[in-house]
Design a protein around this motif. Structure first.
Motif, PDB file in Angstrom:
ATOM      1  N   GLN A 168       4.850   4.849   5.376  1.00  0.00           N
ATOM      2  CA  GLN A 168       4.077   4.158   5.437  1.00  0.00           C
ATOM      3  C   GLN A 168       2.776   4.467   3.429  1.00  0.00           C
ATOM      4  O   GLN A 168       2.662   3.253   2.894  1.00  0.00           O
ATOM      5  CB  GLN A 168       2.705   4.479   6.414  1.00  0.00           C
TER       6      GLN A 168
ATOM      7  N   THR B  16       4.905   1.242  -3.249  1.00  0.00           N
ATOM      8  CA  THR B  16       5.548   0.085  -3.535  1.00  0.00           C
ATOM      9  C   THR B  16       5.081  -1.082  -3.677  1.00  0.00           C
ATOM     10  O   THR B  16       5.431  -1.696  -4.763  1.00  0.00           O
ATOM     11  CB  THR B  16       6.922  -0.005  -2.963  1.00  0.00           C
TER      12      THR B  16
ATOM     13  N   ARG C 232       5.747   2.480   1.236  1.00  0.00           N
ATOM     14  CA  ARG C 232       5.964   1.272   1.027  1.00  0.00           C
ATOM     15  C   ARG C 232       4.460   0.420   0.588  1.00  0.00           C
ATOM     16  O   ARG C 232       4.696  -0.210  -0.335  1.00  0.00           O
ATOM     17  CB  ARG C 232       6.037   0.545   2.618  1.00  0.00           C
TER      18      ARG C 232
END
Length: 127
Positions: free
Chosen positions: A19, A25, A22
């Motif tokens: 998480q 990113t 992600r």
């Protein structure tokens, strides 16, 4: 720039480190940090997210391996001068769609049915 938000969802099936990976990113791809700008340290991020520093360290290590972040020993972790393809909106969209297609296939859907679903989603979200 305002401090970007990153949160952990305890109900998400995705592990916490993933998480964080992600979320970081998405923040880099969204331009929340300028190229060569320092991102929060592992310790700072762990405190902010209320997670174990080793969890953040794992996410950062993966982000560095992918080129989404760069490490400068003694200075910290930074956004690189140029974002890697994986941190560009198109690359991220392709990755998300590929995961969705794979999941749909594991549910037994065929390519034509998946294509109809995607086209239907495009039609529903068209502005």
């Amino acid at each position: 720039m305002a401090e970007p938000s990153l949160s952990i969802d305890p109900d998400d099936a995705l592990p916490v480190y993933a998480q964080i990976e992600r979320g970081m990113t998405l923040l880099v791809a969204g331009g929340h940090w300028a190229p060569e700008e320092r991102v929060p340290s592992v310790r700072e991020m762990a405190v902010r997210l209320r997670v174990n520093p080793l969890t953040v360290q794992k996410a950062y290590r993966l982000l560095i391996e992918q080129g989404v972040l760069v490490s400068r020993p003694g200075a910290g972790v930074f956004v690189p001068k140029r974002r890697p393809a994986s941190a560009h909106p198109r690359g991220m969209a392709e990755e998300v769609l590929a995961e969705a297609v794979e999941k749909a296939r594991t549910l037994g859907l065929g390519d034509e049915e998946i294509q109809r679903i995607v086209e239907g989603s495009l039609h529903l979200t068209r502005r």
